[in-house]
Design a protein around this motif. Structure first.
Motif, short mmCIF file in Angstrom:
data_model
loop_
_atom_site.label_atom_id
_atom_site.label_comp_id
_atom_site.label_asym_id
_atom_site.label_seq_id
_atom_site.Cartn_x
_atom_site.Cartn_y
_atom_site.Cartn_z
N UNK A 188 58.52 45.51 38.43
CA UNK A 188 57.16 45.86 38.83
C UNK A 188 57.00 47.37 39.05
N UNK A 189 58.07 48.05 39.44
CA UNK A 189 57.99 49.50 39.61
C UNK A 189 57.73 50.19 38.27
N UNK A 190 58.37 49.67 37.23
CA UNK A 190 58.14 50.20 35.88
C UNK A 190 56.70 49.95 35.46
N UNK A 196 54.72 40.82 25.64
CA UNK A 196 53.73 39.78 25.34
C UNK A 196 54.16 38.42 25.85
N UNK A 197 55.46 38.17 25.81
CA UNK A 197 55.98 36.87 26.22
C UNK A 197 56.11 36.75 27.74
N UNK A 198 56.46 37.85 28.42
CA UNK A 198 56.87 37.75 29.82
C UNK A 198 55.77 38.13 30.80
N UNK A 199 54.83 39.00 30.42
CA UNK A 199 53.87 39.51 31.40
C UNK A 199 52.81 38.47 31.74
N UNK A 200 52.43 38.44 33.02
CA UNK A 200 51.35 37.59 33.51
C UNK A 200 50.26 38.50 34.06
N UNK A 221 48.21 42.46 37.78
CA UNK A 221 47.10 43.03 38.54
C UNK A 221 47.42 43.13 40.02
N UNK A 222 48.19 42.16 40.53
CA UNK A 222 48.57 42.21 41.95
C UNK A 222 49.50 43.38 42.23
N UNK A 223 50.44 43.64 41.32
CA UNK A 223 51.43 44.69 41.55
C UNK A 223 50.87 46.09 41.28
N UNK A 224 50.04 46.22 40.25
CA UNK A 224 49.55 47.55 39.86
C UNK A 224 48.13 47.83 40.35
N UNK A 247 45.24 43.77 33.52
CA UNK A 247 46.12 43.92 32.36
C UNK A 247 45.29 43.94 31.09
N UNK A 248 45.25 45.10 30.41
CA UNK A 248 44.53 45.24 29.15
C UNK A 248 45.52 45.24 27.98
N UNK A 249 44.97 45.16 26.77
CA UNK A 249 45.83 45.15 25.58
C UNK A 249 46.61 46.45 25.45
N UNK A 250 45.97 47.57 25.85
CA UNK A 250 46.66 48.86 25.74
C UNK A 250 47.84 48.97 26.71
N UNK A 251 47.80 48.19 27.79
CA UNK A 251 48.90 48.25 28.76
C UNK A 251 50.21 47.74 28.16
N UNK A 252 50.11 46.80 27.22
CA UNK A 252 51.33 46.31 26.57
C UNK A 252 52.03 47.43 25.80
#
Length: 347
Positions: free
Chosen positions: A196-198, A277-281, A286-289, A293-298
Motif C-alpha cells: 500500500x505504501x507503493x 489488473x489481477x490483484x488490485x481492488x 481508495x481506502x489506502x490512497x 482507482x482509475x485506469x491510468x493508475x494501473x
C-alpha cells in the motif's frame, strides 16, 4: 551468403565463370592484429590453400592511419579485408553481400602488367556509394600490400561503426542471459505491487519524477552490470589511437547493455501491469490512497514498480557469474577475443 554467392557472381561476371566458395572461421584479437598484419596473414593462408581470391570478414572494428577501415583490397594478390561494423546495424546481411560481391568481382578482373595500376582500382559500387554514406576512398602507401582502401570518418561514420558493433553483440540476448537478475526483479515487482505504501507513492508522483525514477534505475542497472562483470575496457597503451579504440569499445558496451536493460524494463512494466489488473481492488486502493482507482493508475503503478523492480534486479545480478554476464553481453567471437587478450596479458 556462401550458398547464394556462386550463382550471383557467375551471373554478374558474364564470362561463363564458375565460382567455388569455401568458408573458414578463425578468431583474432584486437590487441595483436592490425590491417597490414591481417593482409599478410590471409595472403599466406591463401597461398597455402591455393585459393584464387580470399575475402576476410570480421565483426571487429579495424583502424588504419587514424580512420576506421571498411574494406582493403590487393588486386595483385587477390585479397580483400572487410570490416562489418562500418556497414551499420541495419540491413547488414544485404550490405555485406553487396560488399563481398563488389570485392570479388573487382579482384576477379584482369590485373594489367607493367605496374600501371589494377583494373579494380575504380571506385566500388554497392554499399560504398550514396549521398548519405560516409564511406570514402583513402590513400594507400607504396610499400603496403593493398592498392585500394575505403574508410569511414566523421560523426555519421562513428555512429555506423557503433551500431554495427552493437548489432554484432546482439543485445537482445541479455534478457534470457540474466535469469537470476530477472527472477529478483520479478519477485521485487510482485511484492511491491501489493504494498500500500507503493500505491500511495505511485499516486502522488508526477510524470517528471516517474521519468527520473526510470532513468535512475536503468542507469543503476547498467552501471552495476558493467562494473560487477568488469566489462569496462581499458587501453593498454597511451597513444590517442588506443584511447579512441577503448572509447569505441566502451560505448558499444554501454549501448549493448542499455538496450538489454531497457527491454527488461519494458517487460517488467507489462508483467506488473497484468499483475496489477489481477490483484488490485478499487475499494481497498481508495481506502489506502484516499483517491479512486482509475485506469491510468494501473499504468502509473506498473511504471513505478518497474523502476523499483529494476533496482532489485540490479542487486540480483550480483548472483550471476561474471562469465554468464559476459556471455549475455557479447557475441561469441568478442568473448573469444577478450579471453585471448586476458591470456596474453597474463603471460
Amino acid at each position: 551468403m556462401a550458398r547464394i554467392l556462386p550463382d550471383r557472381l557467375a551471373d554478374t561476371s558474364g564470362h561463363s565463370r564458375r565460382f567455388d566458395i569455401e568458408v573458414v572461421s578463425e578468431p583474432f584479437t584486437a590487441g595483436t592484429e592490425d590491417p597490414p598484419t591481417l593482409m599478410r596473414r590471409i595472403m599466406d593462408r591463401g597461398s597455402a590453400e591455393n585459393w584464387d581470391i580470399v575475402v576476410a570478414l570480421t565483426d571487429l572494428p579495424l583502424h588504419s592511419h587514424g580512420h576506421k577501415l571498411v574494406v582493403e583490397l590487393s588486386h595483385e594478390h587477390g585479397l580483400a579485408l572487410l570490416s562489418l561494423p562500418p556497414l551499420g546495424g541495419f540491413r547488414l546481411q544485404t550490405r555485406a553481400r553487396q560488399a563481398v560481391e563488389e570485392a570479388v568481382l573487382s579482384l576477379a578482373g584482369p590485373y594489367p602488367p607493367g605496374g600501371e595500376g589494377p583494373s579494380g582500382s575504380q571506385p566500388l559500387r554497392g554499399p560504398f556509394i550514396g549521398r548519405l554514406t560516409p564511406i570514402r576512398p583513402d590513400q594507400v602507401g607504396e610499400e603496403e600490400i593493398s592498392d585500394l582502401r575505403y574508410v569511414v570518418s566523421g560523426p555519421h561514420g562513428y555512429l555506423r561503426v557503433l551500431l554495427g558493433m552493437v548489432r554484432a553483440n546482439r543485445p537482445w540476448r541479455l534478457v534470457p542471459g540474466l535469469s537470476k537478475a530477472l527472477a529478483a526483479a520479478l519477485a521485487t515487482g510482485a511484492v511491491a505491487t501489493v504494498n500500500s505504501t507503493i500505491w500511495t507513492l505511485a499516486a502522488s508522483l508526477s510524470t517528471p519524477r516517474l521519468v527520473i525514477a526510470t532513468v535512475g534505475s536503468v542507469a543503476l542497472m547498467i552501471g552495476w552490470l558493467i562494473v560487477d562483470a568488469e566489462l569496462w575496457h581499458r587501453a593498454d597503451e597511451v597513444s590517442p589511437e588506443a584511447r579512441k579504440r577503448a572509447a569505441l569499445y566502451n560505448a558499444s558496451t554501454v549501448v549493448t547493455v542499455g538496450i538489454g536493460v531497457l527491454v527488461c524494463y519494458v517487460g517488467l512494466m507489462v508483467i506488473n501491469f497484468v499483475w496489477a489488473l489481477f490483484i488490485l481492488n478499487d475499494r481497498v486502493f481508495a481506502t489506502m490512497t484516499r483517491t479512486p482507482l482509475h485506469a491510468t493508475d494501473y499504468w502509473t503503478l506498473s511504471w513505478f514498480v518497474a523502476s523499483v523492480a529494476t533496482v532489485g534486479g540490479a542487486l540480483g545480478s550480483g548472483l550471476e557469474s561474471d562469465e554468464a554476464i559476459r556471455a549475455a553481453a557479447y557475441s561469441k567471437r568478442e568473448q573469444e577475443r577478450r579471453s585471448a587478450l586476458q591470456d596474453d596479458h597474463g603471460d
